[in-house]
Design a protein around this motif. Structure first.
Motif, PDB file in Angstrom:
ATOM      1  N   LYS A 132     -66.946  86.093  28.772  1.00  0.00           N
ATOM      2  CA  LYS A 132     -66.705  84.686  29.057  1.00  0.00           C
ATOM      3  C   LYS A 132     -66.810  83.787  27.842  1.00  0.00           C
ATOM      4  O   LYS A 132     -66.127  82.794  27.722  1.00  0.00           O
ATOM      5  N   VAL A 133     -67.758  84.109  26.948  1.00  0.00           N
ATOM      6  CA  VAL A 133     -67.953  83.142  25.867  1.00  0.00           C
ATOM      7  C   VAL A 133     -68.013  83.768  24.470  1.00  0.00           C
ATOM      8  O   VAL A 133     -67.415  83.273  23.553  1.00  0.00           O
ATOM      9  N   GLY A 134     -68.709  84.862  24.314  1.00  0.00           N
ATOM     10  CA  GLY A 134     -68.704  85.534  23.025  1.00  0.00           C
ATOM     11  C   GLY A 134     -69.704  85.053  21.999  1.00  0.00           C
ATOM     12  O   GLY A 134     -69.947  85.740  21.022  1.00  0.00           O
ATOM     13  N   TYR A 135     -70.279  83.891  22.222  1.00  0.00           N
ATOM     14  CA  TYR A 135     -71.246  83.411  21.237  1.00  0.00           C
ATOM     15  C   TYR A 135     -72.181  82.389  21.867  1.00  0.00           C
ATOM     16  O   TYR A 135     -71.883  81.809  22.899  1.00  0.00           O
ATOM     17  N   ILE A 136     -73.331  82.197  21.228  1.00  0.00           N
ATOM     18  CA  ILE A 136     -74.290  81.196  21.689  1.00  0.00           C
ATOM     19  C   ILE A 136     -74.693  80.359  20.473  1.00  0.00           C
ATOM     20  O   ILE A 136     -75.230  80.875  19.500  1.00  0.00           O
ATOM     21  N   LYS A 148     -61.086  89.156  14.585  1.00  0.00           N
ATOM     22  CA  LYS A 148     -60.431  88.049  15.276  1.00  0.00           C
ATOM     23  C   LYS A 148     -61.428  87.292  16.139  1.00  0.00           C
ATOM     24  O   LYS A 148     -61.393  86.065  16.231  1.00  0.00           O
ATOM     25  N   LYS A 149     -62.344  88.055  16.749  1.00  0.00           N
ATOM     26  CA  LYS A 149     -63.335  87.422  17.607  1.00  0.00           C
ATOM     27  C   LYS A 149     -64.180  86.422  16.800  1.00  0.00           C
ATOM     28  O   LYS A 149     -64.381  85.288  17.214  1.00  0.00           O
ATOM     29  N   VAL A 150     -64.655  86.865  15.644  1.00  0.00           N
ATOM     30  CA  VAL A 150     -65.488  85.977  14.832  1.00  0.00           C
ATOM     31  C   VAL A 150     -64.692  84.750  14.407  1.00  0.00           C
ATOM     32  O   VAL A 150     -65.173  83.617  14.477  1.00  0.00           O
ATOM     33  N   GLU A 151     -63.439  84.992  13.976  1.00  0.00           N
ATOM     34  CA  GLU A 151     -62.597  83.857  13.574  1.00  0.00           C
ATOM     35  C   GLU A 151     -62.425  82.872  14.718  1.00  0.00           C
ATOM     36  O   GLU A 151     -62.562  81.661  14.544  1.00  0.00           O
ATOM     37  N   ASP A 152     -62.117  83.420  15.891  1.00  0.00           N
ATOM     38  CA  ASP A 152     -61.903  82.555  17.048  1.00  0.00           C
ATOM     39  C   ASP A 152     -63.162  81.769  17.384  1.00  0.00           C
ATOM     40  O   ASP A 152     -63.101  80.576  17.676  1.00  0.00           O
ATOM     41  N   LEU A 153     -64.295  82.452  17.302  1.00  0.00           N
ATOM     42  CA  LEU A 153     -65.545  81.782  17.632  1.00  0.00           C
ATOM     43  C   LEU A 153     -65.816  80.657  16.648  1.00  0.00           C
ATOM     44  O   LEU A 153     -66.276  79.584  17.016  1.00  0.00           O
ATOM     45  N   LEU A 186     -66.108  74.956  15.965  1.00  0.00           N
ATOM     46  CA  LEU A 186     -65.791  73.727  15.238  1.00  0.00           C
ATOM     47  C   LEU A 186     -65.065  72.713  16.115  1.00  0.00           C
ATOM     48  O   LEU A 186     -65.179  71.516  15.904  1.00  0.00           O
ATOM     49  N   THR A 187     -64.307  73.202  17.088  1.00  0.00           N
ATOM     50  CA  THR A 187     -63.479  72.271  17.848  1.00  0.00           C
ATOM     51  C   THR A 187     -64.075  71.855  19.181  1.00  0.00           C
ATOM     52  O   THR A 187     -63.819  70.776  19.662  1.00  0.00           O
ATOM     53  N   GLN A 188     -64.909  72.726  19.747  1.00  0.00           N
ATOM     54  CA  GLN A 188     -65.390  72.486  21.098  1.00  0.00           C
ATOM     55  C   GLN A 188     -65.959  71.085  21.299  1.00  0.00           C
ATOM     56  O   GLN A 188     -65.537  70.341  22.173  1.00  0.00           O
ATOM     57  N   ILE A 189     -66.886  70.758  20.437  1.00  0.00           N
ATOM     58  CA  ILE A 189     -67.531  69.461  20.588  1.00  0.00           C
ATOM     59  C   ILE A 189     -66.533  68.320  20.386  1.00  0.00           C
ATOM     60  O   ILE A 189     -66.563  67.317  21.091  1.00  0.00           O
TER      61      ILE A 189
END
Lengths: 262, 262, 262, 262
Positions: free
Chosen positions: B158-162, C231-236, C241-244
């Motif tokens: 669902k999220v992959g990171y915290i 890719k996972k790390v890049e996406d995270l 950076l964008t979520q907030i």
């Protein structure tokens, strides 16, 4: 981090700073003096406050961004020992400017420096037919000392402040018991262009102040050599700042938004 | 800066963290436990990485932004001593998150903590009828220990990171020899809203894990009290960030542009 | 923070770095060598300059963002001991790049490293049919040593600078008495894509330089495995950076605007 | 960096702070008291967290941005020794606010300060016919002490927080065993304008609190003098922040984008 190759013995040396900035006046003026006087490099500074990249010289050689210290010994009466400071760049972060200026001043103080000349550009926003050399000083005493030269000391009317090394080396220097003067060459200040004409005007006064005669005939040629390199660093810095922002389509606004979401 | 009022003697205590974050799940869950268990505050933390303002309580009293440590001693078999960590805010800067987490962990390690439970929210982008409690752990050992509870351990899907304290206290904690679990309550994650429903779900499992029975009847009332305060801090942080940007018409983009122009 | 599990005894080891970057050339090339050579992990680095989040492995296990050190001992003549450096990410902040590079270099210097190979990508903006391997070095001596390989040393014409670890480990390394080479695989550089073709080209030369023969038949499979994770790390990182910034409607421009308003 | 010219011997001194901020209420009120009381400067503070430029006084003299400490000794019963703090600016970065406040408090604590008065402005967004003086305190004890003055202690209703030195000197001060009050003059808060009317209102109460009678007849004249200078610093700070952003056409968004691309 200052790395000293060889600690020179100098007699009451004066520091003359010319780092990249508006019109690259200081960079060009000090670069030309170093070349013409064949001043010797004796120390290098690099900082975590510089851009985090290395440059490629001669297409293949890796070089850290650096500032360089040179010395030149007085040849005759009326002259004095000089430490020149020039280099690739200044700090990327605001507080880095303070940290680097403190480090430089502590270093040259240890070499006996009590007077500092910094050189910068004053962006007028207009193409100057006859660029003036403006001046500002750490005290009235210094004003008196240098008022016989063709320096316009009404800088405050035109600009009111000096950013970065050219300003802080004098401002913090005074706190450490050093006096000094900042020479500012008037220049248009358009998107960062090297202005050799204004640099020459500054050199005219600077060399008189230091009791040095320079053959100016090679200035044009030298400026072309330097300009190529200076422009390269500028371009790289801009590129470094923009490259990622183009690649990322996401509306990244800054790390400060990366607050807790866990 | 951690200021210790009174150092408690604890037996194999577990750290339970609930700071503000998505849905304020952790803040509400831990806040309710502290109130219901009448846990005792014994230390406070403030940091230069918090927002640079003070808040006004009861309209007139100045208070620094802080995190607070409370302890509660086991009352019967099946329970253990607990250190609760909650507070007004988390770090404003990315590297502040690391610095504060290191400080907290070194402090509680000195009090004997070997296990950590952190609580956060998982923004699903949808209004959840039945919010799940998701879990992630520092090792398989901990997974086994807690797999009997109603915790969905497929968080990664669902999220992959915290982000922030809920993640770093466990990630860095493991480096310091501590194990632990992060409980994440599903919540919509809309513009930062306190989600008591999801918090209650997390509390159901958390209290079971800790062998504690809590009267949940006061949760709604308590959440309303807390919410008022939590919302205030959030609003102030937003206000603080936006106020100046409205006042200044100049296209200020950040201090990093303040590079040398002298 | 570097955590050493087990300090290996190595004979004149060479450092080979491949961290995430343009095309993830270095990350893939070094990742493949580590796997094929069954190099042993002996130390880990984490830093407050990394993104302030933890990742979830296998859906439930919390892991701090880290760089990893591996060693491999020479098996026959013509080979030498190798320290590999790879990991999840590089610094989030500019000055963090310098701090981390200094830390890495001081650490490997203590293990006897005098030569460094870094691997990166060179974004050409075009899909390369036949990606070249470009090279840049710390000195002419190293240029001579490696000029027999299929490395194009006219990097300067194409890019002029190398950002981050691939550049700074060599630039700062030279200050610490280490020499080295940076291998840059040409790649399109589109929105950060892993480019196994370019990585294979780099591996061809790198393995020759190290006197190692690698079975390349598993590269495609391994790249797929690695790519998923990279890719996972890049996406995270992007998400973090964008979520907030999406959540907040207020025109937040950065913490630097939070100046005094009291 | 605090530089002490001369350490005064003071009896139970109170710190009165007035740095630039909303409406420059504190700056004007404290500046006027210093001038009228002929308080003596005894120490200066400069910080790497200030803007990295120097200002030009009297058109030619270079001055570092600074905060200044003055002292004044009680002349008769009902008065007490005072340390005044004023200056050119506050911190540019959020965490700089904390660092500078800590430094100031440790310094004045060493001089015997146990009570602090800070002065700021409260932006109401409206032109105030009759600006109130609002107050907030570190404890009920201080509230009692000052409730006989014309101070409105319902600040919390109007603003809820105090940013920068005016807030942190009290918030952190309390952690160091000092009590205090913040006086906030209501002011419109339009694009940063000096508001002498609100400053005079604050001075009315402040002087009563300190048992001092001031001739207010020169306030208008003094404010004009100060305003010119304060406006200059404000303008320079804005100019410094915007100058580069105009020059660069590239979509620079911040240093945090300068991540690894090598």
């Amino acid at each position: 981090m200052i790395k000293v190759k060889q600690k020179p013995k100098l007699k009451n040396p004066i520091l003359v700073e010319g780092l990249p900035g508006v019109g690259n006046i200081g960079r060009v003026a000090v670069g030309y003096m170093i070349a013409e006087l064949e001043a010797k490099e004796f120390a290098q500074l690099y900082s975590k406050h510089f851009f985090p990249f290395v440059m490629l010289h001669d297409d293949y050689e890796i070089r850290l961004l650096k500032n360089h210290f040179y010395y030149w010994k007085a040849k005759k009466k009326g002259q004095r020992d000089i430490i020149f400071l020039t280099g690739d760049c200044q700090s990327l972060s605001p507080y880095g400017h303070y940290e680097i200026a403190e480090k430089i001043l502590d270093f040259v103080k240890g070499l006996g420096v009590k007077e500092v000349i910094t050189i910068g550009g004053l962006a007028t926003g207009e193409l100057e037919e006859e660029p003036h050399t403006m001046g500002s000083v750490t005290s009235k005493k210094i004003l008196k000392k240098y008022k016989k030269y063709k320096i316009d000391f009404n800088v405050g009317e035109k600009v009111g402040y000096i950013v970065g090394a050219a300003g802080l080396l004098l401002g913090i220097g005074k706190e450490k018991g050093m006096e000094g003067i900042c020479l500012l060459g008037e220049t248009s200040g358009f998107p960062i262009v090297t202005d050799p004409k204004s640099a020459e005007k500054v050199l005219d006064e600077l060399t008189k102040m230091l009791g040095i005669k320079l053959d100016m005939s090679r200035l044009e040629k030298r400026v072309k050599e330097m300009e190529k390199f200076i422009k390269k660093v500028e371009d790289l810095q801009k590129k470094a700042l923009t490259q990622i922002s183009k690649e990322e389509k996401a509306p990244v606004k800054g790390k400060e938004q990366l607050r807790y979401i866990g």
